[in-house]
Write an enzyme that holds these catalytic residues in place. Structure first.
Site, short mmCIF file in Angstrom:
data_model
loop_
_atom_site.label_atom_id
_atom_site.label_comp_id
_atom_site.label_asym_id
_atom_site.label_seq_id
_atom_site.Cartn_x
_atom_site.Cartn_y
_atom_site.Cartn_z
N THR A 169 -62.83 1.03 1.80
CA THR A 169 -61.93 2.07 2.28
C THR A 169 -61.02 1.60 3.40
O THR A 169 -59.84 1.98 3.45
CB THR A 169 -62.78 3.27 2.80
N GLN B 56 -90.05 5.53 -0.41
CA GLN B 56 -88.84 6.37 -0.48
C GLN B 56 -88.49 6.93 0.89
O GLN B 56 -87.39 7.42 1.10
CB GLN B 56 -89.06 7.53 -1.44
#
Ligand code: ASP
Length: 338
Positions: free
Chosen positions: A15, A274
């Site tokens: 970006t 996780q």
């Protein structure tokens, strides 16, 4: 004073250097160079001298592959003697993977490599790019930094500990299992005791082989057949993202049979949690113990990004399986706690 230092500014994409196109932001060759020409602050004597190296093609980091990590590593190695430090302008989406990969690929690194990018392009009015770029250039000119770091929005993180935690905030990254290496406010402060010492040279780029790996996040009700399919040849390694402290469905025999069958064939399966914070402990629950019995490797507190890139790097080196497993257990570049 800092004109004494010279930094290679390697623009891989992302970006930060993108331009608004008809279908959204997109990489545009030469666009960043033109913007940098207009930034008078880059001529300030406190900013190191730099040379822009623009990749062709410039990539949205979602398009990056392991061959691109090697490309970045070679761009650094080719200029290693001529520059004091390196800034890699990179998309934030897969920056944590690339920074992790580079920490392994650049063997013998003794100079700073600073990954940065931005959430809003440099050309836009409310961009976070200007500060990220200027501070990264200053960090890359530090004589006390000798490793791969990631800088965005006031925090300096070890590259292989970082993970993207926000798609919208300027605070896009965190390293949940390690304190930041430094903070940037009124002053740029690096915590010396947290920095890694320079590695013994010379710098060498470890070539990557075309190894097939996979990553799989457990979810309630996942079928053992899915695991079997993922673990089928030519897969040689798997990062298994488990619950909590490294837990898995203890009552599902077929699940553990699929894992054991794969590890018997030499597939390296690494257990990562996780959870954002904390580590795997396969002695806490029966599900964890069964994973260990099935030959699954304890990923400790590594991020899934660090575990995956480390696995690719180790599997690329023609090592016996037990050496790959030992490498995954070891702390080689600060990527896991003891
Ligand atoms: N999609 C962009 C990329 O990763 C996002 C960014 O740079 O922040 O290249």
């Amino acid at each position: 004073m800092d004109r004494l230092h010279k930094v290679a500014l390697i623009h891989a994409g992302g970006t930060i250097g993108m331009r608004r196109g008809r279908r959204g932001f997109e990489p545009a060759p030469g666009h960043l160079a033109a913007l940098l020409e207009d930034m008078r602050e880059l001529a300030d004597p406190r900013i190191p001298g730099f040379e822009l190296v623009e990749f062709d093609p410039l990539l949205d980091s979602a398009d990056m592959r392991p061959a691109d990590w090697e490309r970045i590593a070679h761009a650094i190695a080719d200029r290693y003697q001529a520059f004091d430090g390196f800034v890699v302008l990179h998309g934030t989406d897969t920056m944590a993977y690339s920074a992790s990969a580079l920490s392994f690929l650049l063997e013998g690194l003794a100079k700073p490599v600073v990954f940065t990018g931005s959430q809003i392009p440099l050309a836009e009015i409310r961009s976070d790019a200007r500060e990220n770029l200027l501070t990264s250039l200053m960090l890359a000119a530090r004589d006390d930094l000798a490793e791969v770091v990631l800088y965005l929005n006031g925090v300096v993180l070890r590259g292989n500990r970082a993970t993207k935690v926000s798609s919208s905030g300027f605070d896009a990254f965190a390293s949940p299992n390690e304190e930041p290496l430094g903070s940037v406010g009124v002053a740029i402060t690096l915590h010396r005791e947290r920095l890694r010492p320079p590695q013994a040279g010379p710098l060498r780029v470890v070539p990557l082989a075309d190894v097939t790996v996979a990553a799989l996040r457990l979810f309630p009700g996942m079928r053992a057949e899915l695991l079997r399919t993922v673990l089928a040849a030519p897969v040689r390694g798997l990062v298994l993202e488990t619950y909590g402290a490294g837990n898995a469905p203890a009552r599902d025999d077929a699940f553990f049979e699929a894992l054991a069958e794969a590890t018997d064939r030499g597939v390296v399966v690494v257990n990562c949690t996780q959870c954002l914070r904390g580590r795997v402990d396969m002695s806490g629950y029966v599900g964890g113990a069964r994973l260990r019995e099935a030959g699954v490797v304890d990923g400790g507190d590594m991020t899934a990004e660090a575990a995956l890139t480390k696995l690719i790097w180790l599997l690329s080196q023609d090592l016996p399986t037990r050496a790959v497993i030992a490498g995954m257990h070891a702390d080689l570049r600060g990527e896991r706690s003891a």
